[in-house]
Design a protein around this motif. Structure first.
Motif, short mmCIF file in Angstrom:
data_model
loop_
_atom_site.label_atom_id
_atom_site.label_comp_id
_atom_site.label_asym_id
_atom_site.label_seq_id
_atom_site.Cartn_x
_atom_site.Cartn_y
_atom_site.Cartn_z
N THR A 256 0.81 -1.22 0.00
CA THR A 256 0.00 0.00 0.00
C THR A 256 0.84 1.27 0.00
N GLU A 257 2.06 1.21 0.53
CA GLU A 257 2.82 2.44 0.73
C GLU A 257 3.73 2.82 -0.43
N TRP A 258 4.14 1.85 -1.25
CA TRP A 258 5.06 2.19 -2.32
C TRP A 258 4.43 3.18 -3.30
N LYS A 259 3.15 2.97 -3.59
CA LYS A 259 2.51 3.88 -4.55
C LYS A 259 2.31 5.28 -3.98
N ILE A 260 2.45 5.41 -2.64
CA ILE A 260 2.33 6.73 -2.00
C ILE A 260 3.71 7.37 -1.84
N ASP A 261 4.66 6.60 -1.32
CA ASP A 261 5.97 7.17 -0.98
C ASP A 261 7.10 6.70 -1.87
N GLY A 262 6.84 5.71 -2.72
CA GLY A 262 7.91 5.18 -3.56
C GLY A 262 8.08 5.98 -4.85
N LYS A 263 9.17 5.69 -5.51
CA LYS A 263 9.46 6.35 -6.79
C LYS A 263 10.02 5.30 -7.75
N GLY A 264 9.38 5.16 -8.91
CA GLY A 264 9.79 4.14 -9.87
C GLY A 264 9.25 2.78 -9.46
N ASN A 265 9.98 1.73 -9.86
CA ASN A 265 9.56 0.37 -9.52
C ASN A 265 10.16 -0.06 -8.18
N TYR A 266 9.43 -0.92 -7.49
CA TYR A 266 9.92 -1.47 -6.23
C TYR A 266 10.93 -2.56 -6.56
N ASP A 267 12.09 -2.11 -7.01
CA ASP A 267 13.10 -3.00 -7.60
C ASP A 267 14.46 -2.60 -7.05
N TYR A 268 14.92 -3.34 -6.07
CA TYR A 268 16.20 -3.01 -5.43
C TYR A 268 17.35 -3.09 -6.42
N VAL A 269 17.32 -4.05 -7.32
CA VAL A 269 18.43 -4.27 -8.24
C VAL A 269 18.61 -3.07 -9.17
N ASN A 270 17.50 -2.54 -9.71
CA ASN A 270 17.58 -1.47 -10.71
C ASN A 270 17.14 -0.10 -10.18
N ASN A 271 16.66 -0.07 -8.93
CA ASN A 271 16.18 1.20 -8.37
C ASN A 271 16.60 1.30 -6.90
N ARG A 272 17.86 0.95 -6.66
CA ARG A 272 18.34 0.76 -5.29
C ARG A 272 18.17 2.00 -4.42
N GLU A 273 18.57 3.15 -4.87
CA GLU A 273 18.57 4.35 -4.04
C GLU A 273 17.16 4.71 -3.59
N ASN A 274 16.18 4.60 -4.49
CA ASN A 274 14.80 4.94 -4.12
C ASN A 274 14.20 3.92 -3.16
N VAL A 275 14.56 2.64 -3.33
CA VAL A 275 14.06 1.62 -2.41
C VAL A 275 14.66 1.84 -1.02
N LEU A 276 15.96 2.13 -0.95
CA LEU A 276 16.60 2.38 0.34
C LEU A 276 16.02 3.61 1.02
N ARG A 277 15.76 4.64 0.23
CA ARG A 277 15.17 5.86 0.79
C ARG A 277 13.78 5.58 1.35
N PHE A 278 13.02 4.76 0.65
CA PHE A 278 11.67 4.35 1.08
C PHE A 278 11.74 3.67 2.45
N TRP A 279 12.69 2.78 2.62
CA TRP A 279 12.83 2.09 3.91
C TRP A 279 13.34 3.02 5.00
N GLU A 280 14.36 3.81 4.68
CA GLU A 280 15.00 4.62 5.71
C GLU A 280 14.07 5.68 6.27
#
Length: 784
Positions: A256-280
Motif C-alpha cells: 500500500t505504501e510504495w505507490k504513495i511514498d515510492g518512486k519508480g519500480n519497487y526494484d532493489y536491483v535497478n532502483n536501489r537508491e529509491n528503495v533504500l530511501r523508502f525504507w530509511e
C-alpha cells in the motif's frame, strides 16, 4: 512465672495472625494502588485496565494512594516491591525478560516486573484471578460480580514467558476486520482505514493474553498501519512491539505504501537508491518505538522480488539488501545491532535462496513457516538452534490461497496446533511465535491456546487429557461449570469433523487453480452412507447447541452465540447444504433441504451482525471472496453415479494398538476418529487382526500429513506377520497434487498389497517410526 511465660508465648504467636489477615478484595470496598514515578506507559495502561475490571467485579474503585494495599514496581525503579522481594525470586526475575513476581505479605499484595511488560502482565494477572476473561470485549464475555476474593498471606507466583516474542498477524482483513473497523466501530471518511481506536482494543486483548507482538493488516484494501495517525502512539501506550510479515521489510507495507511514498519500480536491483530511501524514511520515524525489523525483500504483495530472475541473482541481491538494511539500522537506531530485534523469514522462493547458503547475521532471528495449513515446513537444525538470534514460527489458523481458502470459520484442530508448535519449541523455535488470526473472530479459542503455549510451554499436559483440560477450563470460564462437560464433547466433535474436511472445503472446489473442474461445486468421493453419517454427526452437535442455548444465562448469550453457536451451527449448515445437494444431484434427497441450510446460514449471520446493538456489523461475512462453495447451488443432475462404499474388514485407529516397543505412543486427540497417535522415532506399535477366507489383502495406512523434521524424508516401516518389513516414505513436494489432497483431507495415505498365509488365522501389523513427526491415524484392511 511459668504461667506468665506461657501467656506471653501465646500472645506473641497470636498477634501476627490478628494483625495480618488475608489480602481480600471486597464488594463495594475501594482499594488503593501505588507505583513509583517513572514507570513506562504500559504500566499505567495495565493499571487502567485492571481498574476497569475491579470496578466491574466488585462495584468499587481502584485509587492511587500512599496507603496502598497493592504495591507495584519494576526492577531498577527503586520500588518498595523491589526492596521486599526475596533474594531467590529477585535473581530469577533478573534473568528473565517480561517476568513478574506476585506475592502477598502482611495483608498487602506486591507486584514486581522484570521490565515494563512484565509489570503489566503481573497487574493483569489480577484481572484473570478475579474472573475477567481476556475476551470480555472481543467476545462480549460477561463479567460476573463477586462478593469477595481472598489471597492468603504467603501466596506467591513467579512467571515468565517461554517464547520471547508472542503475537498475532491481522491478515486477509478484506471481509471482516477492515470493513467492521472503518464502517462500524471507528467510521472513517478514508476508505480502508483501521484506526487507533480499533488498535487500542486489539492491543488490550494482546496484553490480556500476555502477548507482546503484532503484525498489522497489510492488504491493498487497507490503509497502512503507520499511514494512519495515532496507530504508532497506541502501540507505544500498550507496550506492543510492532513487526511486519515476510513481504514487508523494514516496517514498510510496500503493498500500500510504495505507490504513495515510492518512486519508480519497487526494484532493489535497478532502483536501489529509491528503495533504500523508502525504507530509511520509516526507520527514522520509529526511532523511539519498539519494533521488530524484517530483513530481505519480496515483491510488492507477496510475490517474487523484482529485478532478480534466477536464484543466483536473488541470492546476490538479498545478500546486498541485508547488508544495506543493517547499516540503516545501525546508523538510525543503535550502533549495537544486537539491541534491535531483526528477523529473516525464509518463505517461498526466499527459502530456496537460504538453502543455497545465504549468510544471515547470527543475531538475526530465523522465522520458519507452516505450509499455510498448519504443517510446519522446516524445524531448526542444530546449527540454527545455536544461533544467537534464535528461531521463530509463523503459523496459520486462517488462509487465503491454494488449494482452498479457509477464511470463514476457525476450525484448525487444537491438537494439530499443539503437536506442531510443541515440536517446534522442542527443536529450538523459542524466540518468536506469530499467529495469522485473520480477523481475530471467530478464532478466539485457538488464538488463546497458541498464546498460552507461547507464555508457558508446559502449561498443557502433553496428551489428549491435557488438551481436553485446557479446552474445558476455557469453556468453564466463559460459560460456567454446569455446561463445560457437554460443551467439551460438542467442541471436540466440531474440531474432529472439520479435521476430516473443513467446511470451506466441502464443495470439492479449489481456489486459484486453472483447471475449470475446480471452479464449480461437484461431488466429494463419498458414498450415500458416508454422507448420511456425516450429516447425522453434525446434526447431533448442532441440536445439542440449540438445546444448551436455552439454558445459558442471558448475560452470556452474546458470547455463547459468537464462540459456540455461530461456528458450530454454521459449520453444520454448510455441510448440510453441500451434502444434501450431492444427494439431490443423484435423486437421493430434496433440493429444499440444501436451500434451507443456505437460508439458515444467512439468518445466523444476520443475527451475528446485529448482536449487542450492532457492535459486530460488517465483521462476519459468510461468503468471503464469493466463492462457489458459499453460494446457493444450481439444481442439476449428476452424470456419474455416487461412489459405492467398500467397507474394510478391519479398521484400527492409531491408539488401538495391542502392544508397543519403546515409548508408549501418545494420543493428542487428532485423527479422523480422534484416535491418532504420535510414535517416537525408533519405536513401534503392533495391531492384530483375524483374516477372512481370502488370502490377498490391501492395507491402507493413513497418517497426519506432517512434513519432515530432519532431511527430506518422513518414513515408517510396516511389517505384516513375519514378512520382510517395507520402508515407506510419505513426504510431499511443495504444492504438488498429493500435498493438496493431503491438506484438504488431513491424511497422507499409503497402500500395501500382500498375501497372507491361510493356515495362520491370527495376524499382526507392526508400524515403526523411522523419522520424527510420525503420527499414525488409521489402518484399514480390505480383502482383494
Amino acid at each position: 512465672m511459668n504461667l506468665k511465660l506461657l501467656l506471653l508465648l501465646i500472645v506473641s504467636f497470636a498477634v501476627p495472625q490478628l494483625l495480618f489477615a488475608d489480602f481480600i478484595f471486597r464488594n463495594g470496598k475501594n482499594m488503593e494502588i501505588s507505583f513509583p514515578g517513572g514507570e513506562e506507559d504500559v504500566v499505567q495502561t495495565a493499571v487502567d485496565i485492571f481498574s476497569k475490571d475491579f470496578s466491574a467485579v466488585f462495584n468499587a474503585n481502584l485509587l492511587k494512594g500512599s496507603n496502598a494495599q497493592i504495591i507495584v514496581g519494576t526492577l531498577g525503579n527503586h520500588s518498595l516491591a523491589e526492596k521486599l522481594i526475596d533474594q531467590a525470586s529477585l535473581e530469577k526475575l533478573k534473568i528473565h525478560s517480561e517476568g513478574y513476581a506476585l506475592w502477598v505479605e502482611k495483608d498487602k499484595m506486591y507486584i514486581l516486573g522484570s521490565d515494563k511488560r512484565g509489570t503489566a502482565y503481573g497487574i493483569l494477572e489480577l484481572s484473570r484471578r478475579i474472573g475477567v476473561s481476556p475476551w470480555e470485549w472481543w467476545a462480549d464475555a460477561a463479567i460476573a460480580r463477586k462478593n469477595s476474593l481472598s489471597f492468603k498471606n504467603g501466596f506467591q507466583l513467579l512467571e515468565h514467558p517461554s517464547v520471547a516474542y508472542r503475537g498475532i498477524f491481522i491478515n486477509d482483513e478484506d471481509f471482516g476486520l477492515m470493513p467492521w473497523s472503518s464502517r462500524t466501530f471507528e467510521p472513517s471518511k478514508i476508505k480502508g482505514q483501521i484506526g487507533p481506536k480499533t488498535h487500542a482494543q486489539i492491543f488490550e486483548l494482546l496484553l490480556r493474553l500476555r502477548a507482546n507482538a503484532f503484525w498489522p493488516a497489510m492488504h491493498e484494501v487497507s490503509v497502512a498501519f503507520f499511514q494512519t495517525p495515532g496507530n504508532r502512539e497506541m502501540a507505544d501506550k500498550y507496550g506492543i512491539v510492532v513487526g511486519s510479515s515476510h513481504c514487508e521489510p523494514m516496517m514498510r507495507s510496500a503493498n500500500t505504501e510504495w505507490k504513495i511514498d515510492g518512486k519508480g519500480n519497487y526494484d532493489y536491483v535497478n532502483n536501489r537508491e529509491n528503495v533504500l530511501r523508502f525504507w530509511e524514511t520509516r526507520v527514522k520515524e520509529l526511532t523511539n518505538s519498539d519494533n521488530i525489523y524484517t530483513l530481505g525483500i519480496r515483491g510488492v504483495h507477496d510475490g517474487k522480488m523484482q529485478g532478480a530472475n534466477t536464484l543466483k541473482e536473488q541470492f546476490d541481491a538479498i545478500t546486498s539488501i541485508i547488508k544495506d538494511q543493517r547499516i540503516m539500522i545501525s546508523e538510525n537506531l543503535n550502533p549495537d545491532l544486537t539491541k534491535v530485534p531483526q528477523v529473516f523469514i525464509p518463505y517461498k522462493e526466499v527459502l530456496d535462496v537460504y538453502k543455497m547458503g545465504l549468510k544471515v547475521p547470527d543475531d538475526v532471528t530465523l522465522m520458519w513457516t507452516d505450509d499455510n495449513y498448519g504443517y510446519i515446513r522446516h524445524f531448526p537444525t542444530e546449527a540454527e538452534r545455536n544461533r544467537k538470534g534464535g528461531n521463530g514460527i509463523y503459523y496459520h489458523i486462517s488462509y487465503w490461497g491454494r488449494p482452498h481458502d479457509y477464511l470463514w470459520l476457525s476450525t484448525n484442530h487444537p491438537a494439530q496446533i499443539y503437536t506442531q508448535m510443541k515440536l517446534a519449541y522442542d527443536k529450538g523455535a523459542k524466540d518468536m511465535w506469530i499467529l495469522n488470526v485473520g480477523d481475530i473472530k471467530p478464532g478466539e479459542y485457538l488464538t488463546e491456546l497458541f498464546l498460552d503455549m507461547a507464555w508457558n510451554i508446559d502449561s498443557i499436559e502433553d496428551n489428549k487429557k491435557g488438551l481436553d483440560q485446557h479446552l474445558k477450563t476455557w469453556l468453564t470460564r466463559e460459560f460456567g461449570q454446569p455446561y463445560a462437560a457437554d460443551l467439551l464433547a460438542v467442541m471436540n466433535e466440531y474440531y474432529r469433523l472439520a479435521y476430516i474436511r473443513k467446511p470451506e472445503f466441502m464443495g470439492n472446489t479449489r481456489t486459484e487453480e486453472t483447471d475449470p473442474k475446480f471452479k464449480e461445486v461437484t461431488d466429494l468421493p463419498w458414498s450415500e452412507q458416508e454422507i448420511k453419517n456425516r450429516i447425522a454427526d453434525y446434526d447431533k452437535i448442532s441440536e445439542k447447541v440449540v438445546q444448551l442455548s436455552k439454558a445459558i444465562p442471558a448475560d452470556k448469550q452474546n458470547a455463547w452465540f459468537e464462540l459456540i453457536e455461530y461456528p458450530v451451527r454454521g459449520a453444520a449448515e454448510l455441510n448440510r447444504k453441500l451434502l444434501y445437494a450431492q444427494l439431490a444431484r443423484h435423486g437421493r434427497a430434496n433440493w429444499s433441504q440444501s436451500e434451507a441450510a443456505y437460508d439458515a446460514i444467512e439468518k445466523l449471520t444476520t443475527k451475528y451482525t446485529t448482536l449487542a446493538n450492532g457492535k459486530w456489523k460488517n465483521m462476519m461475512d459468510f461468503k468471503p471472496r464469493n466463492l462457489a462453495v458459499f453460494q446457493k447451488l444450481p439444481q442439476v443432475k449428476s452424470a456419474t453415479p455416487l461412489k459405492t462404499f467398500q467397507a474394510p474388514f478391519a479398521t484400527f485407529n492409531g491408539n488401538e494398538f495391542v502392544k508397543f516397543e519403546g515409548t508408549k505412543p501418545v494420543s493428542h486427540g487428532l485423527g479422523h476418529q480422534s484416535g491418532a497417535v504420535s510414535i517416537k522415532k525408533g519405536d513401534h506399535a503392533v495391531y492384530e487382526f483375524n483374516s477372512l477366507a481370502k488370502d490377498s489383502i490391501r492395507v491402507e495406512v493413513a497418517l497426519a500429513p506432517n512434513l519432515p523434521v530432519e532431511g527430506k524424508l518422513i518414513r515408517f516401516e510396516i511389517k505384516i506377520d513375519d514378512q520382510a518389513p517395507k520402508i515407506v516414505d510419505y513426504h510431499t513436494s511443495d504444492r504438488n497434487e498429493e500435498w493438496k489432497i493431503n491438506v484438504l483431507t488431513n491424511q497422507a495415505k499409503r497402500m500395501i498389497i500382500t498375501r497372507l498365509d491361510n493356515k495362520q488365522r491370527n495376524h499382526s501389523i507392526t508400524i515403526k517410526a523411522l523419522d520424527e513427526n510420525v503420527v499414525l491415524d488409521q489402518i484399514k484392511i480390505y480383502n482383494l
